[in-house]
Motif scaffolding. Structure first.
Motif, PDB file in Angstrom:
ATOM      1  N   PRO A   4       0.836  -1.208   0.000  1.00 44.51           N
ATOM      2  CA  PRO A   4       0.000   0.000   0.000  1.00 44.51           C
ATOM      3  C   PRO A   4       0.869   1.256   0.000  1.00 44.51           C
ATOM      4  O   PRO A   4       1.826   1.334   0.778  1.00 44.51           O
ATOM      5  N   ASP A   9       7.577   4.065   3.169  1.00 43.61           N
ATOM      6  CA  ASP A   9       8.312   3.441   2.070  1.00 43.61           C
ATOM      7  C   ASP A   9       9.748   3.095   2.437  1.00 43.61           C
ATOM      8  O   ASP A   9      10.596   2.984   1.594  1.00 43.61           O
TER       9      ASP A   9
ATOM     10  N   GLY B  22       5.153   9.333  -0.726  1.00 40.98           N
ATOM     11  CA  GLY B  22       4.533   8.038  -0.953  1.00 40.98           C
ATOM     12  C   GLY B  22       5.374   7.238  -1.924  1.00 40.98           C
ATOM     13  O   GLY B  22       6.456   7.686  -2.322  1.00 40.98           O
ATOM     14  N   ASP B  23       4.883   6.076  -2.325  1.00 34.40           N
ATOM     15  CA  ASP B  23       5.667   5.282  -3.272  1.00 34.40           C
ATOM     16  C   ASP B  23       5.353   5.702  -4.708  1.00 34.40           C
ATOM     17  O   ASP B  23       4.584   6.640  -4.936  1.00 34.40           O
ATOM     18  N   ARG B  25       3.586   4.466  -7.040  1.00 32.97           N
ATOM     19  CA  ARG B  25       2.189   4.401  -7.473  1.00 32.97           C
ATOM     20  C   ARG B  25       1.424   5.650  -7.037  1.00 32.97           C
ATOM     21  O   ARG B  25       0.619   6.211  -7.770  1.00 32.97           O
ATOM     22  N   TYR B  26       1.731   6.060  -5.799  1.00 34.81           N
ATOM     23  CA  TYR B  26       1.087   7.263  -5.267  1.00 34.81           C
ATOM     24  C   TYR B  26       1.459   8.471  -6.123  1.00 34.81           C
ATOM     25  O   TYR B  26       0.606   9.283  -6.503  1.00 34.81           O
ATOM     26  N   TYR B  27       2.752   8.569  -6.469  1.00 32.23           N
ATOM     27  CA  TYR B  27       3.183   9.695  -7.299  1.00 32.23           C
ATOM     28  C   TYR B  27       2.561   9.635  -8.684  1.00 32.23           C
ATOM     29  O   TYR B  27       2.197  10.663  -9.264  1.00 32.23           O
ATOM     30  N   ARG B 241      -7.988  -0.964   0.218  1.00 33.47           N
ATOM     31  CA  ARG B 241      -7.077  -1.620  -0.691  1.00 33.47           C
ATOM     32  C   ARG B 241      -5.694  -0.987  -0.679  1.00 33.47           C
ATOM     33  O   ARG B 241      -4.684  -1.675  -0.700  1.00 33.47           O
ATOM     34  N   VAL B 242      -5.639   0.337  -0.689  1.00 34.76           N
ATOM     35  CA  VAL B 242      -4.340   0.991  -0.851  1.00 34.76           C
ATOM     36  C   VAL B 242      -3.737   1.454   0.470  1.00 34.76           C
ATOM     37  O   VAL B 242      -2.614   1.930   0.482  1.00 34.76           O
ATOM     38  N   THR B 243      -4.464   1.370   1.556  1.00 34.33           N
ATOM     39  CA  THR B 243      -3.849   1.715   2.837  1.00 34.33           C
ATOM     40  C   THR B 243      -3.999   0.524   3.770  1.00 34.33           C
ATOM     41  O   THR B 243      -4.670  -0.455   3.462  1.00 34.33           O
ATOM     42  N   ALA B 244      -3.367   0.668   4.922  1.00 35.80           N
ATOM     43  CA  ALA B 244      -3.449  -0.420   5.891  1.00 35.80           C
ATOM     44  C   ALA B 244      -4.740  -0.348   6.696  1.00 35.80           C
ATOM     45  O   ALA B 244      -4.981  -1.141   7.590  1.00 35.80           O
ATOM     46  N   ARG B 391      -4.535  10.737   2.529  1.00 37.42           N
ATOM     47  CA  ARG B 391      -3.123  10.447   2.781  1.00 37.42           C
ATOM     48  C   ARG B 391      -2.708  11.006   4.144  1.00 37.42           C
ATOM     49  O   ARG B 391      -1.865  10.443   4.834  1.00 37.42           O
ATOM     50  N   PRO B 395      -3.053   7.762   8.274  1.00 32.50           N
ATOM     51  CA  PRO B 395      -2.021   7.480   9.287  1.00 32.50           C
ATOM     52  C   PRO B 395      -2.381   7.998  10.668  1.00 32.50           C
ATOM     53  O   PRO B 395      -2.001   7.408  11.674  1.00 32.50           O
TER      54      PRO B 395
END
Lengths: 325, 427
Positions: A4, A9, B22-23, B25-27, B241-244, B391, B395
């Motif tokens: 995710p 990261d 972010g990683d 994909r996020y970018y 799906r995209v976060t914890a 985003r 957290p």
């Protein structure tokens, strides 16, 4: 399963932790650089998107931007505004106009009466209006819409707006010009969010073109399709500009604001007839002061069988239709 | 005091820093949205230079897709209460933290609404004429002035409630009830009001029989409570799906029953409207006839409305069947409902009100390319805002971004946590 992006990261090579790791307390230099680069790229993309704005030159001066509402202008401020407008018109059209701020006269309430028996549908009123009131020629803005109606109905869906025969009138039809009805209960005034349009004491609903924000709510509210919006910057040939102007009347408009028929305030508040009436070859158009019992319109309303359009919407128009017979 | 302000700024700074981290994909996602925004901004620049002639609008059809999208998105914003009511009125703990996601969606939707009305203005530079006391605010006369108040008020309410709850969570403190519960309840009524007032914009116009109908307000609410929660269902699945962040299926199913009931009411009200128009068969049926069947050889809206009706019926059928308890079918129903209602509220409500014109003229409306790009740009901007909000807030809700973390410059090893997010301790 993809990792995710919401998670941290770090530890790129380690297996996905079963529970979320804390966000780093301070960003690493690498992620800071990356974040800033992304931000900068975003800002640059936005700046590039704005490039066409370089061609934007006609959105008005700072003075126009800061100008107060018509009803809040002191006489001094008004004369400053009028001379500013004269200067702007001169720069744009090369002729110096005479712009006045004509107020409603005391004891006057204007009313229009239109004789449907006499109207031949020649549209001379439409063109006289365009010339008198400095309407845009391209795109064409016209305050008066003439409907060609088949005899025997008042269903306007049966009317023809775009008739263009060799000659008028055509047998079997009557012609019905429609323009602003200067309602006593005007829905357009009620809905304007910024009071840019209002009813003056002589019954004319006017627009402060320098205050209108261009939301077009009044246009949606009008039951008579009387209002016209400047979808682009109006164009008027220099030699056709009418230099006898009034602030609430025919001063040149700019794109993005509303306009409509105002019974030619620059003429009627100075004792003249509206341009559409003067040009009418058949005498179908009558105009005057309803508060004067001897005026032509008072006599017509008293003796003719008159009617108004869409009486059921309760707008109480000051624009009456009648038949001679 | 100074310390409190400093703490707050540290919180804002850390959240903002996180929003742009972010990683790949996020970018990539942010990049794609930013590119769409830039394209939209470019299209809007053209509109500013050339005027609204760059749109498909005319004097006859003087509002188009801008106002259509605006109307739809007011509904999405209002629908956030469909998460608030179960939690705060009925004490449903399941949805508790999810309320924040719903309210953040409302914030993003209102931002889009404000953008849509701004691009619709002929003179956006004169926006200050709308500011109470500074300009000339026609309150209470104009429904548009009511709309300015309720929309901005709703934005402030939601920003405040989300901001307060998130900051409390960040500091590891229990939110003080008196600081937010009253606003939550004000927000419930306020949400209904934003969509009612938006309906009244249309309903109040006596010269437009298609809109001048008492049922428009209730229909707005019913369709909003269908499309809004449907959108939240899809958003929650993206989040899980995209976060914890763990979103239980049960939460989605609670929302499912809301969408289900609202869709049935929505279609029932639609049937009422259709009956009244066509059975009466007065001259006032012209707009409805134009919409559903075409008028005097003009049919531009017919494919749109039947697509919408098809989508809505499909959504209702799926929702009424037990298969919609499976998430895949539920998703399909949600997508159908969102698209169906977006068409119904936009092309199906705003445009036919203008056709035929008050003088019986038929001028059809087709959005221009430039206008469409501006709409896409605003949608991208709204999604961008929602992405950044999530985003930052996920957290915090997970506890991975907290004040406790400020002191450790080196991140502490992950503390074992349960998969479930900490429940808000306000109750």
């Amino acid at each position: 399963m993809p990792r995710p992006p919401g998670a941290t990261d770090m530890n790129e090579n380690l297996p996905v932790p079963p529970s979320p790791a804390p966000e780093p307390a301070s960003m690493s230099r690498r992620s800071f650089l990356r974040g800033s680069t992304v931000m900068a790229a975003g800002v640059a993309a936005m700046a590039a998107g704005l490039a066409p704005l370089r061609k934007l030159g006609d959105f008005g001066s700072v003075d126009e931007f800061l100008q107060a509402h018509y009803n809040e202008l002191s006489p001094d401020q008004m004369s400053t505004v009028l001379s500013r407008i004269e200067g702007e018109v001169q720069r744009q059209y090369g002729v110096r106009p005479h712009v006045r701020d004509l107020k409603a006269m005391n004891g006057v309430e204007f009313v229009y009466a239109l004789n449907l028996t006499r109207c031949t549908g020649c549209r001379k009123c439409v063109h006289a209006c365009v010339e008198e009131n400095n309407q845009s020629r391209d795109p064409a803005i016209e305050y008066i819409r003439v409907l060609k109606m088949p005899n025997g109905t008042f269903d306007m869906e049966k009317g023809d707006h775009n008739y263009a025969p060799e000659s008028v009138p055509e047998p079997g039809f009557f012609y019905m010009p429609v323009q602003c009805h200067q309602c006593k209960n005007p829905p357009c005034v009620k809905v304007c969010p910024v009071k840019a349009t209002w009813q003056d004491p002589d019954g004319i609903t006017v627009i402060d073109y320098n205050w209108c924000i261009g939301c077009r709510y009044c246009e949606a509210a009008c039951p008579y399709f009387a209002r016209r919006f400047n979808f682009s910057e109006p164009t008027i040939p220099k030699e056709q500009l009418n230099t006898n102007m009034s602030y609430l009347g025919n001063q040149p408009r700019h794109k993005g604001v509303m306009e409509k028929c105002h019974f030619c305030v620059q003429r009627t508040r100075a004792g003249l007839y509206p341009a559409c009436l003067e040009v009418c070859p058949t005498g179908a158009r009558k105009f005057g002061n309803i508060l004067d019992p001897h005026s032509e319109v008072s006599q017509i309303l008293k003796h003719k069988r008159v009617f108004v359009l869409k009486e059921e919407v309760g707008t109480l128009p000051r624009f009456f239709y009648y038949f001679d017979v | 005091m100074i310390r409190a302000v400093r703490n707050y700024f540290v919180f804002l700074g850390r959240s903002a820093a996180l929003a742009f981290d972010g990683d790949w994909r996020y970018y990539a996602w942010l990049g794609a949205l930013t590119a769409m925004c830039a394209i939209g901004l470019n299209a809007y620049s053209h509109q500013l230079v050339d005027g609204l002639i760059t749109t498909g609008m005319t004097d006859q059809v003087s509002w188009g897709v801008y106002i259509a999208n605006f109307t739809f998105l007011v509904g999405v914003a209002a629908a956030a209460v469909m998460l608030v009511i179960p939690v705060y009125v009925y004490g449903n703990e399941e949805l508790h933290d999810l309320v924040i996601f719903g309210e953040l969606l409302a914030v993003a939707a209102i931002i889009m609404c404000l953008a849509f009305v701004t691009v619709d203005l002929g003179r956006p530079d004169r926006f200050w004429h709308l500011i109470p006391f500074l300009g000339e605010f026609n309150f209470p006369g104009s429904m548009l002035s009511w709309d300015v108040i309720v929309l901005n008020g709703y934005l402030v309410l939601n920003v405040y409630i989300c901001g307060y709850l998130l900051y409390s969570r960040y500091r590891g403190q229990k939110p003080a009830k008196w600081f937010y519960i009253p606003f939550v309840f004000i927000g419930i009524f306020w949400a209904i009001s934003i969509h009612t007032v938006t309906a009244f914009l249309y309903v109040g116009l006596g010269g437009r029989p298609f809109w001048n109908s008492a049922i428009v307000g209730p229909r707005f609410i019913a369709s909003a409570f269908t499309a809004g929660p449907a959108m939240i269902i899809l958003a929650l699945q993206v989040i899980r799906r995209v976060t914890a962040y763990h979103v239980p299926d049960r939460a989605l199913l609670t929302l499912r029953s809301i969408v289900q009931v609202s869709m049935i009411i929505n279609l029932f009200l639609l049937a009422n409207e259709v009956f009244k128009e066509f059975y009466t068969d007065s001259l006032h049926v012209a707009s409805a006839r134009y919409l559903y069947f075409g008028l005097h050889g003009h049919h531009a809206l017919v494919p749109w409305i039947w697509t919408a009706i098809g989508l809505n019926l499909t959504a209702m059928t799926i929702l009424a069947l037990p298969i919609s308890r499976s998430i895949k079918w539920l998703d399909l129903a949600c997508v159908c409902a969102i698209l169906g209602i977006w068409i119904e509220k936009g092309m199906g409500l705003v445009i036919p009100g203008f056709v035929p014109s008050p003088l019986g003229e038929i001028v059809e409306y087709i959005p221009s390319w430039n206008e469409t790009l501006i709409c896409l740009g605003i949608w991208a901007f709204g999604l961008l805002c929602y992405t950044l909000f999530l985003r930052m807030s996920v957290p915090i809700l997970l506890g991975t971004l907290s004040q406790a973390g400020e002191r450790n410059l080196v991140p502490a090893p992950a503390t074992p946590r349960s998969d479930l997010p900490a429940t808000n301790s306000a109750h």
